[in-house]
Write a protein that holds these residues in place. Structure first.
Motif, PDB file in Angstrom:
ATOM      1  N   LYS A 120       6.529   4.797 -13.057  1.00 27.50           N
ATOM      2  CA  LYS A 120       5.803   3.776 -12.293  1.00 27.50           C
ATOM      3  C   LYS A 120       6.331   2.370 -12.583  1.00 27.50           C
ATOM      4  O   LYS A 120       5.585   1.389 -12.568  1.00 27.50           O
TER       5      LYS A 120
ATOM      6  N   TRP B 253       7.905   0.026 -10.815  1.00 26.89           N
ATOM      7  CA  TRP B 253       8.207  -0.186  -9.398  1.00 26.89           C
ATOM      8  C   TRP B 253       9.344  -1.178  -9.182  1.00 26.89           C
ATOM      9  O   TRP B 253      10.002  -1.154  -8.140  1.00 26.89           O
TER      10      TRP B 253
ATOM     11  N   CYS C 281      12.878   0.143  -8.193  1.00 26.24           N
ATOM     12  CA  CYS C 281      13.262   0.642  -6.860  1.00 26.24           C
ATOM     13  C   CYS C 281      14.415  -0.167  -6.272  1.00 26.24           C
ATOM     14  O   CYS C 281      15.045   0.263  -5.305  1.00 26.24           O
TER      15      CYS C 281
ATOM     16  N   CYS D 252       3.495   4.998  -3.550  1.00 30.27           N
ATOM     17  CA  CYS D 252       2.966   5.426  -4.850  1.00 30.27           C
ATOM     18  C   CYS D 252       1.826   6.429  -4.720  1.00 30.27           C
ATOM     19  O   CYS D 252       1.459   7.079  -5.705  1.00 30.27           O
TER      20      CYS D 252
ATOM     21  N   PRO E  17       4.555  -5.619  -8.543  1.00 27.57           N
ATOM     22  CA  PRO E  17       4.401  -4.276  -9.117  1.00 27.57           C
ATOM     23  C   PRO E  17       3.007  -3.975  -9.659  1.00 27.57           C
ATOM     24  O   PRO E  17       2.703  -2.817  -9.921  1.00 27.57           O
TER      25      PRO E  17
ATOM     26  N   SER F 203      -0.937  -2.627  -5.114  1.00 24.76           N
ATOM     27  CA  SER F 203      -0.414  -1.788  -4.031  1.00 24.76           C
ATOM     28  C   SER F 203      -1.066  -2.206  -2.720  1.00 24.76           C
ATOM     29  O   SER F 203      -2.121  -2.855  -2.706  1.00 24.76           O
TER      30      SER F 203
END
Length: 515
Positions: free
Chosen positions: A179, A181, A184, A270, A289, A292
């Motif tokens: 997790k 993020w 990415c 996610c 991050p 969401s």
């Protein structure tokens, strides 16, 4: 922010007051947006308007090229107001706080920066042609669709540390498992176009089917607990996606985010679910991050797309640790600015996947391959186009000889005019191949022919810069090693950047006509 973006002629809010305003990524701003921005500022208290950007990148999607026009005007009229960055900080160093190492990838990019090039950029291009590069640059040549897919997968496996069918390793490379993020954006495939087998649509689908194929099969099962794939791209849990429009909506947890996602932000799906109000997916973006954003099925199309592969246009303004850049022989979007923008998106490593040979890289060095110069706009000059137009009015951005040949600098125009006046035939940046290796070459400024003899002319513009002097030293060694030094003519600008046309004529007469 309205769902349909538009610019207002007049604001319904008070003008913004500040003594200093900094505007970033100015190369991407079209003239109408820049005009709206300026109208929104209260000019009374404003002391400094700082425009930050790279004029060699792709021009705006919208009309005009205002940043390029402003830079040119300042260079001519107010040079003290320009502050070019002398040290490139785009590439990451080896550790926290480390300065970037000398970058082979960025040295290659120098050849696509208008007249701001060094004497050894062609050495890097020759190394690319031979496939003998190193440092932060890898080069792979491919022949067709299957070969491209094979070579791309092989490079991804070797560099990113996972193998075919290794779902866990693939997820780790994107930060899905932990997790993280922000990861990415650790790697990115870039393409000139969306279409064709070398475009983003095809490559996104290839990556998704290989590493998300099982999730897609599970989601299309009518008896599954997970929702069906979302949108035209069949987005599922853990897919890498990009927001393609600016949008204001609430982040989760409430009151912890900025409640806004900008066009171009990249993230990971996610979670997905089925709720009383319909199917949804949640996306965590690399820039936010800790929160969401929820997308219901009806809004996915038009907001989200797959992002394993992106067009260079879409990636402008972003950078990534590792970039896999696809370069086909032909694409309608290929330009000098597109190549430069693609070559400068990486922080640690750049992998070029080139179709067949370096012909497109050679072609796109030419000033006539510039997308910027095709725009017939001048913010500070009144120009009326004659009818019928033979070519756009690009004189302000491309230096041309009287014969209409585009060159990189005003000094090269002087050299060309002198050669023409003396009746000496010449060609510009004609590849000169090594006598021992047909894939090793350099690009002399001028290759001249006179009474059956051939000479090579290099004009040097920035010998006061240490890195430029060092690069010229290595290029001169190449001329000597290949037996061309006795046919090499060298001239240079003065320390203040001036050029003496009389001295250029003396050199040409002495070394070409009388030599």
């Amino acid at each position: 922010m309205p769902e349909t973006f538009f610019l207002k002629a007049e604001s319904d809010q008070a003008a913004y007051k500040a003594t200093t305003v900094v505007v970033d990524e100015c190369s991407m701003i079209p003239v109408d947006l820049l005009g709206t921005l300026l109208r929104s500022l209260d000019m009374g208290p404003l002391k400094r308007l700082i425009l930050v950007g790279d004029p060699y990148q792709l021009p705006p999607i919208g009309p005009g090229r205002p940043f390029v026009d402003i830079i040119r005007w300042l260079r001519d009229e107010q040079p003290k107001c320009l502050a070019p960055l002398a040290v490139c900080m785009r590439k990451s160093g080896n550790g926290e706080g480390a300065m970037p190492d000398e970058s082979v990838g960025l040295a290659l990019a120098e050849g696509y920066r208008g007249d701001a090039i060094g004497p050894a950029d062609d050495e890097v291009l020759a190394s690319v042609a031979r496939g003998e590069v190193g440092g932060d640059l890898d080069v792979v040549f491919w022949k067709d669709r299957d070969d491209l897919r094979l070579k791309l997968k092989e490079k991804m496996h070797s560099i990113l540390g996972f193998v075919e069918g290794d779902y866990s390793g693939f997820n780790d490379s994107l930060g899905v498992s932990t997790k993280e993020w922000k990861k990415c954006e650790a790697w990115q495939i870039l393409c000139p176009t969306r279409v064709q087998y070398n475009g983003t649509d095809d490559l996104n689908r290839m990556i998704q089917l290989e590493y998300r194929g099982g999730l897609i099969k599970q989601a299309i099962n009518p008896y599954s607990d997970v929702p069906r794939p979302f949108g035209d791209y069949e987005i599922v849990f853990s897919d890498k996606v990009i927001q393609v429009v600016n949008r204001s909506f609430q982040a989760w947890p409430r009151n912890t985010g900025i409640d806004y996602v900008a066009n171009g932000e990249i993230g990971i799906v996610c979670s997905t679910g089925k709720g009383s109000t319909g199917d949804y997916l949640d996306v965590a973006f690399s820039t936010q991050p800790e929160v969401s954003y929820r997308y219901y099925r009806g809004v996915v199309n038009g907001n989200l797309e797959l992002a394993y592969a992106l067009t260079v246009h879409k990636a402008q303004g972003s950078d990534f640790d590792i970039v896999f850049l696809i370069i086909p022989q032909v694409a309608s979007t290929l330009s000098r600015e597109l190549i430069y923008t693609g070559l400068t998106r990486f922080r640690r490593r750049l992998v070029l996947l080139i179709e067949k040979d370096v012909a497109p890289l050679l072609k796109l060095r030419n000033p006539d391959s510039s997308e910027i110069v095709k725009r017939n706009t001048q913010m500070f000059t009144l120009i009326l186009r004659q009818e019928p137009p033979e070519r756009p009015h690009i004189e302000a951005l491309i230096h041309r000889t009287r014969k209409g040949i585009a060159v990189r600098s005003k000094s090269e125009v002087v050299v060309a005019e002198v050669l023409d006046s003396l009746g000496i035939s010449w060609e510009y940046e004609l590849p000169l191949y090594s006598k021992t290796n047909p894939k090793d070459f350099r690009l002399p400024d001028f290759t001249m022919s006179y009474e059956g003899d051939v000479f090579y002319w290099e004009h040097l513009g920035m010998l006061t810069v240490p890195t430029y002097r060092e690069a010229w030293k290595w290029k001169l060694e190449w001329y000597k090693a290949n037996g061309f030094a006795n046919r090499l003519i060298v001239s240079a600008d003065g320390p203040d950047g001036s050029i003496d046309a009389g001295e250029i004529e003396r050199i040409a007469r002495e070394h070409v006509q009388l030599g």
